[in-house]
Scaffold this motif. Structure first.
Motif, PDB file in Angstrom:
ATOM      1  N   THR B  80       4.063  -1.827  20.739  1.00  0.00           N
ATOM      2  CA  THR B  80       4.212  -3.271  20.525  1.00  0.00           C
ATOM      3  C   THR B  80       5.371  -3.577  19.585  1.00  0.00           C
ATOM      4  N   TYR B  83       8.735  -3.071  21.152  1.00  0.00           N
ATOM      5  CA  TYR B  83       9.045  -4.181  22.055  1.00  0.00           C
ATOM      6  C   TYR B  83       9.499  -5.403  21.256  1.00  0.00           C
ATOM      7  N   LEU B  84       8.782  -5.714  20.169  1.00  0.00           N
ATOM      8  CA  LEU B  84       9.111  -6.911  19.384  1.00  0.00           C
ATOM      9  C   LEU B  84      10.482  -6.779  18.730  1.00  0.00           C
ATOM     10  N   ARG B  91      17.425 -11.373  21.230  1.00  0.00           N
ATOM     11  CA  ARG B  91      17.501 -12.803  20.939  1.00  0.00           C
ATOM     12  C   ARG B  91      18.628 -13.089  19.933  1.00  0.00           C
TER      13      ARG B  91
END
Lengths: 313, 99
Positions: B80, B83-84, B91
């Protein structure tokens, strides 16, 4: 050979902890300093494990590195959003005279601490024997819990009050932590769905096991707070119905129960928090359960910043 | 030393090598995405081998189960968080490294 290996591990840990602490303090990049501080907390946890202080290690990992790290990162996000200058301009520092007087102050404190350690009687074994001799009177079989909740219960009472005061301070500043701009997405949401029930289970386990093994209210409360922070990060908010008196009740439940017990024991037994042996086990469980809830909610509320419902002022 | 001891030594050493390789990758790889790739090798395989090596040394199934649970939790958290971090980097406009 074995002593040589454990000696090498201890020396490596000691050097690592000091160098991480120094680099966290000396870093001009605030974000880097926070990350180094979290790493410092994790290495410090290993140091406590090496010293056989598992209770302290658990507390350091959960509160020192975990929750404090999350709070610092939230404060960093707030700083970056409101005053971007503050996070880069750290090179200014203190002037010459300030630095020298600070150095003298630190050296004096270090000398006083060194003197205190130096003058300890060499055959002094601490209070471990007294604790072990009275352990069957305490209602629990973990000596650390016996000291924290029974023999020196007022220390723990004050610690829980300090936590509540910290939240009141944060609330009076009216700081709001900026919400993440983007939606958290499926991955974080799934993680929180999987982990939050597990974290609540682990918190309950830590609370229960504290009676006879390392664990207890602060560790369990910190794990509960981790669940709260994870839910906040994945975009969930406190329902408005819970944000009024239920939140405040959960915040004061632990401190109020503890305080009430202190007053009752003062009246009945003549001494603050003197727990009679036949009741001690049950009373400690009540204190720890209410304290766990309050610590978990207080730490989560600290992460939220301003009291819910007043964020738009 | 028994057979399971030798097996433990082999598993723990291999796990340690994965951690070492992962650390080298973290320090030497060119951008955030390739570094994440290196890090997950240490977290997933290195920790898995370490847990397997330690599980051979415990006395009860309960302790082995706890070790396994630690590995599964590390897998979940590692996947997780990687991925973040990768999504956050995208971004921010960081392009994956190309030779």
């Amino acid at each position: 050979m074995e002593t040589l290996i454990s000696w090498a591990i201890d020396v490596a840990l000691a050097l690592l902890v000091v160098s991480l602490a120094w680099r966290a303090l000396a870093s001009t990049d605030l974000f880097k300093a926070i990350v180094l501080f979290i790493a410092f907390g994790l290495v410090l946890t290993l140091v406590w494990v090496r010293l056989n202080a598992t209770d302290v290690a658990l507390a350091e990992a959960a509160i020192g590195a975990g929750v404090t790290g999350a709070l610092l990162l939230a404060a960093y996000a707030k700083l970056r959003a409101t005053s971007p200058d503050a996070i880069v301009d750290r090179a200014g520092g203190i002037s010459g005279i300030g630095a020298i007087s600070l150095l003298i102050l630190i050296l004096l404190v270090a000398a006083a601490l060194g003197y205190a350690v130096w003058t300890l009687p060499s055959d002094y074994t601490g209070l471990g024997k007294e604790v072990a001799a009275n352990l069957d009177q305490s209602g629990v079989s973990n000596p650390v819990t016996a000291v924290l909740l029974n023999f020196r219960g007022y220390d723990t009472l004050l610690e829980i009050m300090v936590l509540l005061l910290a939240l009141l301070g944060a609330w009076s500043l009216g700081i709001t932590i900026p919400r993440p701009e983007a939606a958290p997405g499926l991955v974080l949401d799934t993680l929180s769905r999987l982990l939050v029930p597990l974290l609540i289970l682990v918190a309950a386990y830590l609370l229960w096991v504290g009676a006879h093994a390392p664990g207890g209210a602060f560790q369990a409360g910190a794990v509960l707070a981790a669940a709260g922070v994870l839910m906040l990060l994945s975009g969930r908010e406190l329902p408005a119905a819970l944000a009024t008196w239920p939140l405040r009740l959960a915040l004061v439940l632990g401190p109020a129960t503890f305080l009430m017990l202190a007053v009752i024991t003062l009246i009945l037994e003549g001494r603050v928090l003197k727990l009679s042996p036949e009741w001690a086990g049950r009373l400690i469980l009540i204190i720890e359960t209410t304290a766990t809830i309050s610590i978990g909610v207080t730490l989560t509320a600290l992460f939220m910043g301003a009291p819910p419902g007043e964020e738009d002022r | 030393m028994t057979t399971s001891d030798y097996l433990s030594v082999a598993l723990l050493t291999t796990g340690g090598l994965f951690f070492l390789a992962g650390t080298f990758g973290l320090l030497r790889f060119p951008d955030v995405f390739t570094r994440l790739h290196a890090l997950t090798k240490a977290d997933n395989v290195g920790l898995g081998l370490t847990v397997a090596g330690l599980a051979l040394q415990v006395d009860s199934w309960a302790v082995a189960g706890k070790l396994l649970l630690i590995w599964l939790l590390a897998l979940l958290a590692g996947a997780t968080v990687s991925y973040l971090i990768a999504q956050g980097a995208l971004r921010l406009g960081i392009r994956p490294w190309k030779r």
